[in-house]
Design a protein around this motif. Structure first.
Motif, PDB file in Angstrom:
ATOM      1  N   GLY A  88      27.324  11.554  63.220  1.00  0.00           N
ATOM      2  CA  GLY A  88      26.469  11.883  64.351  1.00  0.00           C
ATOM      3  C   GLY A  88      25.081  12.363  63.982  1.00  0.00           C
ATOM      4  N   GLN A  89      24.778  12.538  62.701  1.00  0.00           N
ATOM      5  CA  GLN A  89      23.451  12.997  62.290  1.00  0.00           C
ATOM      6  C   GLN A  89      22.456  11.834  62.247  1.00  0.00           C
ATOM      7  OE1 GLN A  89      24.874  15.214  58.655  1.00  0.00           O
ATOM      8  NE2 GLN A  89      23.408  16.726  59.400  1.00  0.00           N
ATOM      9  N   ILE A  90      21.163  12.185  62.353  1.00  0.00           N
ATOM     10  CA  ILE A  90      20.073  11.221  62.226  1.00  0.00           C
ATOM     11  C   ILE A  90      19.353  11.506  60.913  1.00  0.00           C
ATOM     12  CG2 ILE A  90      17.994  10.286  63.295  1.00  0.00           C
ATOM     13  CD1 ILE A  90      20.477   9.837  64.945  1.00  0.00           C
ATOM     14  N   ALA A  91      19.208  10.486  60.078  1.00  0.00           N
ATOM     15  CA  ALA A  91      18.584  10.642  58.760  1.00  0.00           C
ATOM     16  C   ALA A  91      17.349   9.762  58.664  1.00  0.00           C
ATOM     17  CB  ALA A  91      19.578  10.272  57.659  1.00  0.00           C
ATOM     18  N   CYS A  92      16.418  10.208  57.814  1.00  0.00           N
ATOM     19  CA  CYS A  92      15.162   9.478  57.630  1.00  0.00           C
ATOM     20  C   CYS A  92      14.862   9.390  56.137  1.00  0.00           C
ATOM     21  CB  CYS A  92      14.042  10.208  58.376  1.00  0.00           C
ATOM     22  SG  CYS A  92      12.489   9.313  58.374  1.00  0.00           S
ATOM     23  N   TRP A  93      14.431   8.211  55.683  1.00  0.00           N
ATOM     24  CA  TRP A  93      14.104   7.987  54.268  1.00  0.00           C
ATOM     25  C   TRP A  93      12.640   7.554  54.129  1.00  0.00           C
ATOM     26  CZ3 TRP A  93      18.939   7.049  56.051  1.00  0.00           C
ATOM     27  CH2 TRP A  93      20.017   7.522  55.282  1.00  0.00           C
ATOM     28  N   ASP A  94      12.049   7.925  52.999  1.00  0.00           N
ATOM     29  CA  ASP A  94      10.756   7.409  52.571  1.00  0.00           C
ATOM     30  C   ASP A  94      10.992   6.764  51.214  1.00  0.00           C
ATOM     31  OD1 ASP A  94       8.195   6.856  51.761  1.00  0.00           O
ATOM     32  OD2 ASP A  94       7.339   8.681  52.604  1.00  0.00           O
ATOM     33  N   THR A  95      10.887   5.428  51.149  1.00  0.00           N
ATOM     34  CA  THR A  95      11.243   4.715  49.918  1.00  0.00           C
ATOM     35  C   THR A  95      10.336   5.091  48.754  1.00  0.00           C
ATOM     36  OG1 THR A  95       9.870   2.853  50.651  1.00  0.00           O
ATOM     37  CG2 THR A  95      12.207   2.767  51.173  1.00  0.00           C
ATOM     38  N   ARG A  96       9.158   5.649  49.054  1.00  0.00           N
ATOM     39  CA  ARG A  96       8.265   6.077  47.973  1.00  0.00           C
ATOM     40  C   ARG A  96       8.799   7.325  47.273  1.00  0.00           C
ATOM     41  NH1 ARG A  96       3.311   5.806  52.130  1.00  0.00           N
ATOM     42  NH2 ARG A  96       4.965   6.852  53.279  1.00  0.00           N
ATOM     43  N   LYS A  97       9.689   8.042  47.957  1.00  0.00           N
ATOM     44  CA  LYS A  97      10.242   9.277  47.382  1.00  0.00           C
ATOM     45  C   LYS A  97      11.612   9.064  46.759  1.00  0.00           C
ATOM     46  CE  LYS A  97       7.791  12.265  50.653  1.00  0.00           C
ATOM     47  NZ  LYS A  97       7.922  13.286  51.729  1.00  0.00           N
ATOM     48  N   GLY A  98      12.168   7.852  46.869  1.00  0.00           N
ATOM     49  CA  GLY A  98      13.441   7.586  46.213  1.00  0.00           C
ATOM     50  C   GLY A  98      14.584   7.387  47.186  1.00  0.00           C
ATOM     51  N   SER A  99      15.810   7.544  46.660  1.00  0.00           N
ATOM     52  CA  SER A  99      17.016   7.212  47.414  1.00  0.00           C
ATOM     53  C   SER A  99      17.507   8.336  48.304  1.00  0.00           C
ATOM     54  CB  SER A  99      18.143   6.836  46.441  1.00  0.00           C
ATOM     55  OG  SER A  99      17.769   5.731  45.657  1.00  0.00           O
ATOM     56  N   LEU A 100      17.077   9.565  48.049  1.00  0.00           N
ATOM     57  CA  LEU A 100      17.609  10.707  48.792  1.00  0.00           C
ATOM     58  C   LEU A 100      16.968  10.819  50.166  1.00  0.00           C
ATOM     59  CD1 LEU A 100      17.748  13.338  45.912  1.00  0.00           C
ATOM     60  CD2 LEU A 100      19.600  11.882  46.778  1.00  0.00           C
ATOM     61  N   VAL A 101      17.679  11.470  51.070  1.00  0.00           N
ATOM     62  CA  VAL A 101      17.223  11.625  52.445  1.00  0.00           C
ATOM     63  C   VAL A 101      15.984  12.510  52.489  1.00  0.00           C
ATOM     64  CG1 VAL A 101      17.853  12.454  54.737  1.00  0.00           C
ATOM     65  CG2 VAL A 101      19.554  11.315  53.331  1.00  0.00           C
ATOM     66  N   ALA A 102      14.949  12.059  53.226  1.00  0.00           N
ATOM     67  CA  ALA A 102      13.727  12.856  53.364  1.00  0.00           C
ATOM     68  C   ALA A 102      13.859  13.869  54.497  1.00  0.00           C
ATOM     69  CB  ALA A 102      12.524  11.940  53.604  1.00  0.00           C
ATOM     70  N   GLU A 103      14.385  13.444  55.632  1.00  0.00           N
ATOM     71  CA  GLU A 103      14.579  14.328  56.789  1.00  0.00           C
ATOM     72  C   GLU A 103      15.976  14.090  57.352  1.00  0.00           C
ATOM     73  OE1 GLU A 103      12.549  16.613  57.848  1.00  0.00           O
ATOM     74  OE2 GLU A 103      10.802  16.115  56.629  1.00  0.00           O
ATOM     75  N   LEU A 104      16.627  15.189  57.798  1.00  0.00           N
ATOM     76  CA  LEU A 104      17.986  15.093  58.334  1.00  0.00           C
ATOM     77  C   LEU A 104      18.131  16.060  59.498  1.00  0.00           C
ATOM     78  CD1 LEU A 104      20.806  13.780  57.852  1.00  0.00           C
ATOM     79  CD2 LEU A 104      21.376  15.804  56.498  1.00  0.00           C
ATOM     80  N   ARG A 151       8.996  14.214  62.196  1.00  0.00           N
ATOM     81  CA  ARG A 151       8.255  15.284  61.523  1.00  0.00           C
ATOM     82  C   ARG A 151       8.954  16.627  61.675  1.00  0.00           C
ATOM     83  NH1 ARG A 151       2.532  14.120  64.283  1.00  0.00           N
ATOM     84  NH2 ARG A 151       3.976  14.066  66.048  1.00  0.00           N
ATOM     85  N   LYS A 152       9.799  16.755  62.721  1.00  0.00           N
ATOM     86  CA  LYS A 152      10.581  17.978  62.922  1.00  0.00           C
ATOM     87  C   LYS A 152      11.958  17.557  63.444  1.00  0.00           C
ATOM     88  CE  LYS A 152       7.871  18.586  67.164  1.00  0.00           C
ATOM     89  NZ  LYS A 152       7.171  19.517  68.051  1.00  0.00           N
ATOM     90  N   MET A 153      12.856  17.342  62.494  1.00  0.00           N
ATOM     91  CA  MET A 153      14.163  16.793  62.821  1.00  0.00           C
ATOM     92  C   MET A 153      15.214  17.875  63.052  1.00  0.00           C
ATOM     93  SD  MET A 153      14.253  13.334  62.687  1.00  0.00           S
ATOM     94  CE  MET A 153      15.818  12.794  62.048  1.00  0.00           C
ATOM     95  N   SER A 154      14.811  19.125  63.174  1.00  0.00           N
ATOM     96  CA  SER A 154      15.806  20.181  63.332  1.00  0.00           C
ATOM     97  C   SER A 154      16.608  20.012  64.612  1.00  0.00           C
ATOM     98  CB  SER A 154      15.127  21.555  63.311  1.00  0.00           C
ATOM     99  OG  SER A 154      14.129  21.599  64.330  1.00  0.00           O
ATOM    100  N   GLU A 155      15.946  19.604  65.710  1.00  0.00           N
ATOM    101  CA  GLU A 155      16.639  19.379  66.973  1.00  0.00           C
ATOM    102  C   GLU A 155      15.895  18.323  67.772  1.00  0.00           C
ATOM    103  OE1 GLU A 155      16.216  22.535  69.995  1.00  0.00           O
ATOM    104  OE2 GLU A 155      15.288  23.684  68.380  1.00  0.00           O
ATOM    105  N   PRO A 156      16.586  17.667  68.710  1.00  0.00           N
ATOM    106  CA  PRO A 156      15.930  16.604  69.495  1.00  0.00           C
ATOM    107  C   PRO A 156      14.923  17.164  70.482  1.00  0.00           C
ATOM    108  CG  PRO A 156      18.170  16.954  70.277  1.00  0.00           C
ATOM    109  CD  PRO A 156      18.007  17.790  69.045  1.00  0.00           C
ATOM    110  N   THR A 157      13.903  16.365  70.792  1.00  0.00           N
ATOM    111  CA  THR A 157      12.895  16.798  71.766  1.00  0.00           C
ATOM    112  C   THR A 157      13.392  16.653  73.193  1.00  0.00           C
ATOM    113  OG1 THR A 157      11.945  14.570  71.714  1.00  0.00           O
ATOM    114  CG2 THR A 157      10.997  16.197  70.219  1.00  0.00           C
TER     115      THR A 157
END
Length: 605
Positions: free
Chosen positions: A239-255, A295-301
């Protein structure tokens, strides 16, 4: 991929050339004749000599070194500030700006740069380098050829424990890469040790993925950001939403935080059309649609509950399993539910209840695919149960076109981005169907058996030539369709538009007729419950009297027929007279006739 090219040259055209020059003769060695060797000489007779008519050639091979490319990016952050100025402090930056703006060199530099910039802006306004000169020209009619497709590449899940390919996404710049989400959707049946990685594949290298994405939970959906191709959005099984930036590698950038995320797997994620390119929304079978800013994935808008009763109760909400958002209609979005209902929503409504505008009856099972026609956004395609259906926003009670009921369950569908009358569907038996309803309405124009296992997902490239299909065992097959299925045909837009309008009008007429019949039935039902009027009673009495008369006369006629039959049975048969009796009767009749004639004569006298 091995590239071989054969160079054909004569032997005289390569190698070191011979240089000849004139010079005096010189004796290098003098060998005297040996008489002993002359005695050993044997004459050969006859003599056989082979002659080759063609030119003698020589074969040489050369293998060049492989040129490996590597993509590197630079992440630019705000710089250029002096050491004593902290760029994060707003007051210091404002004070430094004011100080610089008062400097004479700054004013001169701005004036000088301003003239150069003005010249460049005028150039841009004068000539549009991206202008399409032949957009309005009708497409050239393609030669009539049988629809076909061929497999170009196959991308297999590199893990030992195979997982289903649940979602595909093309790279927005050039479509040279393909992102594939892998997960096991069987509830609580995931094997022990199953990997949660998903991959980005390069189309030219099917042997090894270009990048592995490592989420905290297996990905159900995965989407490239259309404005920033380095950013990807994923919906997880937990149920989580994850975001990646391929320039930063394989790990999740925002969750997203688990307490503010969905309670069920995220089956739909879509990027929204926004100035920043950071807004998106997601849908899950927990009955919620959530808006996010990466930019702020802590909670939905914002959260919308899919409760069609408009009471905003989560226990009454319908589980969302597919999403649709069209950038040309920025205020509308559509949701396909587990219950087979399609919900049309208004994003700009004030309350959550007002956001649900209308519903469409849909399918007998979950709506696995939902997509608007790229040429006519009022019409949209859905897939659920055993059929694919085309709908119009003007007809809410039923679809305007639909396919036949297939033997296998349908799992996904997509419109062709280049032809308004072509769409693709995948089935549980591993078949890909290509429909062209201008050419054929009852059956697909082309049906391909892609693999033996079920196909779960489908995505078409922007140019309409390449189709990617993901299977239950994690195999992604890349197919290329023939030009006839990807090139816009002459007058096809007008034909498709007229067909949509005609079917919409037909459905409206049928809806009006059904509505009228339902009102009549409702009126009859209400009339039976209420007291009947005198007129109704009179009509009913006349009907009853006529019916009673008919029954009475039927009974009378039946009795009369019965009596006649009985009388015929009881009457004795008459005896035949003898010849003597017949003669006596004739004489008596003659005497009686003569007496009567005499009486008549007396009366006349």
């Amino acid at each position: 991929m091995e590239i071989v090219y054969v160079y054909v040259k004569k032997r005289s055209e390569f190698g070191k050339q011979c240089n000849f020059s004139d010079r005096q003769a010189e004796l290098n060695i003098d060998i005297m004749p040996n008489p002993e060797l002359a005695e050993q000489f044997v004459e050969r007779n006859p003599v056989d000599t082979g002659i080759q008519c063609s030119v003698s050639m020589s074969e040489h091979e050369a293998n060049t070194e492989r040129f490996e490319m590597e993509t590197r990016g630079v992440n630019h952050v705000e710089g250029g500030w002096p050491k004593d100025v902290n760029p994060l402090e707003l007051e210091q930056t404002i004070r430094f700006r004011k100080k610089v703006e008062k400097d004479e060199n700054y004013v001169n530099a701005i004036m000088q740069l301003g003239s150069i910039m003005e010249h460049c802006i005028k150039q841009n306004n004068a000539i549009d380098i991206y202008e399409e000169y032949f957009n309005d020209e009708e497409a050239v009619e393609v030669m009539e050829e049988a629809p076909s497709a061929k497999t170009i590449n196959v991308f297999r899940d590199p893990q030992e424990i195979k997982r289903a390919a649940t979602h595909l996404s093309w790279h927005p710049d050039g479509n040279r890469k393909l992102a594939v989400a892998y997960s096991c959707l069987d509830f609580q049946r995931a094997p022990v040790g199953m990997s949660s990685d998903s991959y980005i594949w390069d189309l030219e290298n099917p042997n090894k993925p270009e990048l592995a994405l490592k989420p905290s939970s297996p990905l159900v959906t995965l989407e490239f950001n259309p404005k920033d191709s380095h950013v990807l959005l994923g919906g997880c099984y937990n149920g989580q939403i994850a975001c990646w930036d391929t320039r930063k590698g394989s790990l999740v950038a925002e969750l997203s935080t688990i307490e503010f995320s969905h309670r069920d797997p995220v089956y739909g994620t879509i990027w929204l059309q926004s100035k920043t390119g950071t807004e998106c929304f997601s849908a899950s079978t927990d009955g919620q649609v959530m808006w996010w800013d990466i930019r702020k994935m802590s909670e939905p808008t914002e959260v919308v509950i899919m409760d069609i009763t408009k009471k905003e109760q989560l226990e009454n909400a319908l589980g969302a399993i597919s999403l649709e958002f069209e950038s040309t209609l920025p205020t509308k979005f559509m949701v396909g539910t587990e219950q087979g209902i399609i919900i049309s929503c208004n994003r700009k409504a004030k309350t959550s209840a007002e956001k649900i505008v209308c519903t469409f009856p849909g399918h007998h099972g979950p709506v696995y695919a939902l997509q608007r026609n790229p040429f006519y956004p009022k019409n949209f395609l859905t897939v659920g149960d055993w059929t694919a259906r085309i709908w119009s926003e003007d007809s809410r009670e039923s679809s305007i076109m639909w396919t036949k009921y297939h033997m296998a369950y349908l799992t996904d569908a997509a419109w062709s981005p280049t032809r308004p009358a072509v769409f693709f569907t995948t089935k549980m038996d591993g078949t890909l169907d290509i429909w062209d309803f201008v050419f054929k309405q009852c059956d697909p124009a082309l049906s391909l058996k892609v693999c033996d296992e079920a196909l779960f997902c489908l995505r078409v490239q922007d140019n309409g030539c390449l189709i990617a299909c993901g299977s239950q065992l994690g195999t992604t097959t890349l197919l290329e369709v023939s030009p006839g299925l990807s090139t816009l045909q002459r007058n096809e837009k007008n034909v498709a538009s007229s067909m949509f309008e005609r079917e919409t009008r037909r459905e409206k007429i049928l809806e009006a007729r059904h509505r009228e019949m339902r009102l009549k039935e409702k009126g009859k039902a209400e009339g039976r419950d209420e007291e009947q009027t005198d007129e109704d009673l009179a009509i009913d009495l006349e009907a009853l009297v006529s019916k009673a008369e008919e029954e009475f006369f039927d009974i009378i006629f039946a009795e009369l027929k019965k009596k006649e039959a009985d009388a015929i049975k009881l009457t004795p048969m008459p005896q035949q007279p003898s010849p003597e009796e017949d003669q006596a009767v004739e004489e008596g009749e003659e005497a009686a006739g003569e007496g009567k004639s005499e009486e008549v004569e007396e009366d006349l006298a």
